[in-house]
Motif scaffolding. Sequence first.
Motif, PDB file in Angstrom:
ATOM      1  N   LYS A 344      45.384  37.775  46.513  1.00  9.74           N
ATOM      2  CA  LYS A 344      44.505  38.619  47.323  1.00  9.74           C
ATOM      3  C   LYS A 344      45.269  39.806  47.912  1.00  9.74           C
ATOM      4  O   LYS A 344      44.742  40.932  47.981  1.00  9.74           O
ATOM      5  N   LYS A 345      46.517  39.594  48.331  1.00 14.71           N
ATOM      6  CA  LYS A 345      47.280  40.670  48.971  1.00 14.71           C
ATOM      7  C   LYS A 345      47.506  41.861  48.035  1.00 14.71           C
ATOM      8  O   LYS A 345      47.720  42.986  48.490  1.00 14.71           O
ATOM      9  N   ASP A 346      47.431  41.596  46.699  1.00 10.29           N
ATOM     10  CA  ASP A 346      47.614  42.677  45.727  1.00 10.29           C
ATOM     11  C   ASP A 346      46.476  43.689  45.774  1.00 10.29           C
ATOM     12  O   ASP A 346      46.622  44.813  45.285  1.00 10.29           O
ATOM     13  N   THR A 347      45.340  43.308  46.337  1.00 11.91           N
ATOM     14  CA  THR A 347      44.189  44.219  46.386  1.00 11.91           C
ATOM     15  C   THR A 347      44.382  45.318  47.422  1.00 11.91           C
ATOM     16  O   THR A 347      43.617  46.288  47.443  1.00 11.91           O
ATOM     17  N   GLU A 348      45.404  45.182  48.274  1.00 12.67           N
ATOM     18  CA  GLU A 348      45.674  46.229  49.267  1.00 12.67           C
ATOM     19  C   GLU A 348      46.017  47.560  48.603  1.00 12.67           C
ATOM     20  O   GLU A 348      45.860  48.622  49.200  1.00 12.67           O
ATOM     21  N   LYS A 349      46.459  47.503  47.334  1.00 16.77           N
ATOM     22  CA  LYS A 349      46.838  48.721  46.614  1.00 16.77           C
ATOM     23  C   LYS A 349      45.637  49.416  45.979  1.00 16.77           C
ATOM     24  O   LYS A 349      45.757  50.532  45.471  1.00 16.77           O
ATOM     25  N   ILE A 357      34.649  46.559  43.088  1.00 19.79           N
ATOM     26  CA  ILE A 357      34.602  45.763  41.859  1.00 19.79           C
ATOM     27  C   ILE A 357      35.278  44.413  42.073  1.00 19.79           C
ATOM     28  O   ILE A 357      34.760  43.368  41.654  1.00 19.79           O
ATOM     29  N   TYR A 358      36.431  44.418  42.733  1.00 20.94           N
ATOM     30  CA  TYR A 358      37.118  43.159  43.014  1.00 20.94           C
ATOM     31  C   TYR A 358      36.235  42.249  43.865  1.00 20.94           C
ATOM     32  O   TYR A 358      36.123  41.042  43.601  1.00 20.94           O
ATOM     33  N   ASN A 359      35.594  42.813  44.867  1.00 22.26           N
ATOM     34  CA  ASN A 359      34.723  42.009  45.732  1.00 22.26           C
ATOM     35  C   ASN A 359      33.535  41.439  44.965  1.00 22.26           C
ATOM     36  O   ASN A 359      33.060  40.341  45.276  1.00 22.26           O
ATOM     37  N   GLN A 360      33.061  42.170  43.951  1.00 22.41           N
ATOM     38  CA  GLN A 360      31.968  41.658  43.121  1.00 22.41           C
ATOM     39  C   GLN A 360      32.449  40.479  42.271  1.00 22.41           C
ATOM     40  O   GLN A 360      31.690  39.543  42.013  1.00 22.41           O
ATOM     41  N   ILE A 361      33.711  40.513  41.858  1.00 17.87           N
ATOM     42  CA  ILE A 361      34.297  39.382  41.139  1.00 17.87           C
ATOM     43  C   ILE A 361      34.322  38.149  42.038  1.00 17.87           C
ATOM     44  O   ILE A 361      33.967  37.043  41.621  1.00 17.87           O
TER      45      ILE A 361
END
Length: 391
Positions: A344-349, A357-361
């Motif tokens: 999850k921490k990788d989404t900070e980038k 899109i990530y949140n839809q996943i």
Amino acid sequence: MKKLAIISEYNPFHNGHNYIQKKAREITSADILISIMSGDFVQRGEISLIDKYKRANAAMISADLVIEMPSFISLQSANLFAKKNIEILSKLQVDYLAFGIENINEEEFFKTCEKLFDNKDKINKNIKNYLDQGMSYAKASYLSSIKYVKNEKFFSANNILALEYIRGIKNLNSNIKPIPIKRLKSMNKDENLKSDFFASSSSIRNNISDKKIKDYLPEISYNFINEFKNTYSFFPKNNYLYNYFRYKILIEEKNMIDILCFEEGMDNYLIKKAKENKSYEDFIKNSTSQRFTSSRIKRLMINYLLDNKTFLNKIDINFIKILAFNEKALNLFRETDLEIVIQKKDTEKLDKHNKIIYNQIIKASNLYSLVLGRDFNYDYKQKISIKKSSC
């Protein structure tokens, strides 16, 4: 580094999938095999048999990296499904795309594709005429294209997807080289177990309680299916989602406009059908028409539940979400300009659009969890560690 890709569902991962992965690697001498795989919901508009992490880990017996296809891509018609996946693979600078074909050899497949592309203006004109008559796009496309095809059996679900892969590569001017591989024995439409070693995903799902399916699956895949069944005691199906859908469309009255797969008039039509049909099976049967195929209705239903809207197609995707990988993938991670999301921490980038899109996943994963009765935010709790290469 030569990169080979396969666009997949692995629902579940079976001997035919393993054959295509190994055969593709043999043909291309690729250094890395990447599979971009549907997550919790697959292209025909159905919930996956077992969770995406188990399917991905099963595929790792002959793959090096499995990345998750965003749910809004997996729940679209063949042309958009292909186009959006080709866009991602092009950004990964993939050299080859392998895929299965049936009822036709590789040379004839390419010739047929070229004939259809050469006559696209005539075909598109006829498609429009058929659509104006109230016909579904799938039927209109078939009737408009059949005169340019020698082998009528060309129009199988697998071959249509393969055709759209070629079209996507051409339209995007991608350098990806297509590698068609003829399926062995089983056909995608097969509902029953036939040969001694190869069976379609559909036939395996339809006979999931039969111990004989063990013959058609790599051992690791069979074990994951049993592990899933032992954990949850059942395999999820779309009927578990139907009451959520009825609540949203009949009680919450959530707007359907701008949802992927929606067409003007479908909302009132489906409201009527949802009122009349208490079971999912009856709803699909009685909603399917000359205009709307069952697959389209199934995809729309899940897109509606997930709030997958048309603007998602316009977002420039700049990340890949990792489901499984081995040491060969590390070089790709270092070379690519795409962001690598493992935790999850990788989404900070990610920029704000890619976070959507990530949140839809994650939303799709949580809908899957709701059906299973497992804890929410399942993806955040997965420990994805590097595997040893099998090749």
